[in-house]
Design an enzyme around this catalytic site. Structure first.
Site, short mmCIF file in Angstrom:
data_model
loop_
_atom_site.label_atom_id
_atom_site.label_comp_id
_atom_site.label_asym_id
_atom_site.label_seq_id
_atom_site.Cartn_x
_atom_site.Cartn_y
_atom_site.Cartn_z
N ASP A 1 50.84 66.78 93.60
CA ASP A 1 50.27 67.22 94.87
C ASP A 1 51.23 67.80 95.92
O ASP A 1 51.09 68.92 96.33
CB ASP A 1 49.50 66.06 95.51
CG ASP A 1 48.56 65.37 94.53
OD1 ASP A 1 48.65 65.64 93.32
OD2 ASP A 1 47.72 64.56 94.97
N GLN B 1 43.17 69.88 86.22
CA GLN B 1 44.50 69.24 86.17
C GLN B 1 45.18 69.60 84.85
O GLN B 1 44.53 70.17 83.96
CB GLN B 1 44.35 67.72 86.29
CG GLN B 1 44.57 67.18 87.70
CD GLN B 1 44.60 65.67 87.75
OE1 GLN B 1 44.05 64.99 86.90
NE2 GLN B 1 45.23 65.14 88.80
N TRP C 1 40.39 60.44 86.93
CA TRP C 1 41.14 61.69 87.07
C TRP C 1 41.40 62.23 85.67
O TRP C 1 41.67 61.47 84.73
CB TRP C 1 42.47 61.45 87.78
CG TRP C 1 42.42 61.71 89.26
CD1 TRP C 1 42.87 62.82 89.90
CD2 TRP C 1 41.87 60.85 90.27
NE1 TRP C 1 42.63 62.71 91.25
CE2 TRP C 1 42.02 61.52 91.51
CE3 TRP C 1 41.25 59.60 90.27
CZ2 TRP C 1 41.58 60.98 92.71
CZ3 TRP C 1 40.82 59.06 91.46
CH2 TRP C 1 40.97 59.75 92.67
N ARG D 1 52.86 58.68 101.53
CA ARG D 1 51.77 59.60 101.21
C ARG D 1 52.03 60.98 101.85
O ARG D 1 52.86 61.10 102.74
CB ARG D 1 50.43 59.05 101.76
CG ARG D 1 49.94 57.78 101.09
CD ARG D 1 49.37 57.98 99.69
NE ARG D 1 48.34 59.00 99.63
CZ ARG D 1 47.78 59.43 98.49
NH1 ARG D 1 48.15 58.91 97.34
NH2 ARG D 1 46.86 60.35 98.51
N GLU E 1 52.45 52.97 91.09
CA GLU E 1 52.12 54.37 90.84
C GLU E 1 53.42 55.17 90.71
O GLU E 1 53.55 56.03 89.85
CB GLU E 1 51.29 54.87 92.04
CG GLU E 1 50.77 56.27 91.93
CD GLU E 1 49.97 56.68 93.17
OE1 GLU E 1 49.99 55.92 94.18
OE2 GLU E 1 49.33 57.75 93.14
C1 9YW Z 1 45.36 61.84 95.39
C2 9YW Z 1 45.34 59.74 90.13
C3 9YW Z 1 45.96 60.93 90.79
C4 9YW Z 1 46.90 61.70 89.84
C5 9YW Z 1 47.71 62.76 90.56
C6 9YW Z 1 48.40 62.12 91.75
C7 9YW Z 1 47.39 61.43 92.67
C8 9YW Z 1 45.32 61.93 93.91
O1 9YW Z 1 46.68 60.45 91.92
O2 9YW Z 1 46.53 62.37 93.26
O3 9YW Z 1 44.32 61.66 96.02
O4 9YW Z 1 46.45 61.94 95.98
O5 9YW Z 1 49.17 63.06 92.46
O6 9YW Z 1 48.62 63.34 89.68
O7 9YW Z 1 46.15 62.31 88.82
O8 9YW Z 1 46.31 58.87 89.61
#
Ligand code: 9YW
Length: 442
Positions: free
Chosen positions: A180, A113, A42, A214, A415
């Site tokens: 998100d 991002q 990411w 989630r 996380e």
């Molecule tokens: C998802 C990887 C990513 C972060 C985002 C976070 C989450 C991805 O994980 O999004 O599929 O939900 O919200 O900020 O970059 O760690």
């Protein structure tokens, strides 16, 4: 015996465990964002991971940024995901429909991002320069070689997403904010009406088995609908404003852009592109002012703007502290710090640790276990502390460091964390959590 492994007892052990997490998530080409849930790179994770890696190996840190830069689109956009070949994440590259738009040989998503990269590169360069020798040489060579790419990235953000003079960047998907399902986006998402869509099966809920941590299925259908809207116009920047049913001026991303443009100017000055610095500093000022102008006089928090509805966005989230990242206005900074340390944020006596939650802990919509609706995110703690230290506020940096290290000693590199109990949530062994642990210890 795994029971013996938790909690961690010493800071030395925390550091060695954090290094183990990054090593275990390293698949050679990239350090994946998390071992199971996120087996790809990411964009903003890679920047934080790189700075953490630089405490171990400057060469490996730069390799991470190099891999990301190689995925940059012709337009200048740096995509939010660079896919590995590991299966199991949805939406995958096929669902994104970016083949033929992304560079040859690169599998990527089609959105961006927050641009923390220049800020993290500057940090790595400072570390490498202080170390001297081979590290300093590598960092200098890398920066000279990649500067034009980072400048293109900022130029793309400014022109494709922030060319209207507002000093604020537009996002076309909540994923672009990195936060998100933050309640920041509830209003704009409520107006997204998914049309005919290919059916889909989520994979995140197979991995985080407590689904309440989630986003919901309804949220996911809107996320996928927006992907389809973009794919339908071939991710053409010029057509997105005409077709996208989600358009938000993201105040936190704009503050990151302002700060990173200033950092990029410093790097350009130092590494052979001084003629670029006036432009970069102009963007830094423009977006700093744009962010300051969003502050709600009553709450003292910065606000996003729902472009399509023509409305300010209300919920008190961590994004409201965007001025801590970018402002040059001392009175505003003081007011923000007072709120940050007050009873709605890190001064809430019910907190397990005095750290900022993703929404105010007194907000009626707080969901203390659900993703960006309440949990504490270790990466945010470090980023905000880094911004304060940059301003010379070593005292607050130290306080956030102490609280963050105390939180991380439970040992799972979660996380995100439940704010009141300190329980790790989401994915365990998350790379950017391990990376910021190394930064706190450096
Ligand atoms: C998802 C990887 C990513 C972060 C985002 C976070 C989450 C991805 O994980 O999004 O599929 O939900 O919200 O900020 O970059 O760690």
């Amino acid at each position: 015996n795994s029971d013996d492994s938790y909690p961690i007892r010493t800071l030395g052990e925390l550091g060695s465990r954090a290094r183990d997490v990054l090593a275990a998530n390293d698949i050679g080409t990239m350090v994946t964002a998390a071992p199971n849930l996120y087996p790809h790179m990411w964009s903003w994770d890679a920047a934080f991971v790189a700075t953490g890696l630089s405490t171990v190996s400057v060469a490996r840190a730069l390799q991470e940024l190099d891999y990301l830069v190689a995925a940059q689109w012709k337009s200048g956009m740096i995509p939010h995901i660079v896919f590995s070949d590991v299966p199991g994440y949805f939406p995958d590259v096929d669902r994104w429909g970016t083949r033929g738009v992304s560079p040859e040989g690169v599998q990527s998503s089609g959105i961006c991002q927050p641009p923390v990269h220049a800020t993290m590169l500057r940090r790595i360069v400072e570390r490498a320069t202080a170390a001297g020798g081979e590290d300093a040489r590598l960092a200098e060579d890398f920066t000279r070689r990649t500067l034009p790419h980072w400048i293109d990235w900022h130029a793309w953000l400014r022109s494709a997403r922030g060319g209207d003079g507002s000093g604020l960047l537009t996002i076309y998907h909540g994923w672009e904010s990195g936060m998100d399902n933050s309640p920041r986006f509830d209003g704009p998402y409520s107006r997204v009406q998914p049309g005919d869509m290919e059916p889909f099966v989520r994979t995140d809920t197979l991995k985080v088995t407590d689904h309440s941590q989630r986003p919901s299925d309804e949220e996911y259908s809107r996320y996928l609908w927006l992907v389809q809207q973009m794919a339908d116009v071939g991710f053409d920047d010029a057509r997105l404003p005409g077709v996208m049913s989600f358009q938000v001026k993201d105040v936190f991303m704009s503050a990151i852009f302002a700060a990173a443009s200033e950092d990029l100017a410093v790097l350009a000055e130092q590494f052979g592109l001084p003629e670029e610095t006036p432009q970069l500093r102009q963007w830094a000022r423009e977006f700093r002012d744009g962010v300051d102008a969003t502050v709600d006089a009553e709450t003292g928090l910065a606000r996003d703007r729902d472009v399509l509805a023509g409305e300010w966005i209300g919920p008190p989230t961590i994004a409201g502290f965007a001025p801590l990242v970018s402002t040059a206005d001392q009175a505003l900074l003081d007011r923000q710090l007072e709120i940050f340390e007050g009873p709605d944020w890190t001064g809430d006596p019910r907190l397990a640790f005095p750290l900022p939650a993703s929404t105010s802990t007194t907000y009626e919509g707080l969901k203390p276990r659900q993703y960006w609706r309440g949990p504490v995110w270790p990466v945010m703690n470090w980023y905000l502390a880094h911004c304060l230290r940059r301003r010379g506020d070593g005292k607050r940096y130290g306080q956030l460091r102490e609280a963050s290290l105390a939180q991380l000693m439970e040992g799972h590199f979660g996380e995100y964390y439940e704010p009141f109990t300190g329980e790790p949530l989401g994915s365990m062994d998350q790379s950017w959590t391990a990376a910021v642990a190394l930064e706190w210890l450096a």
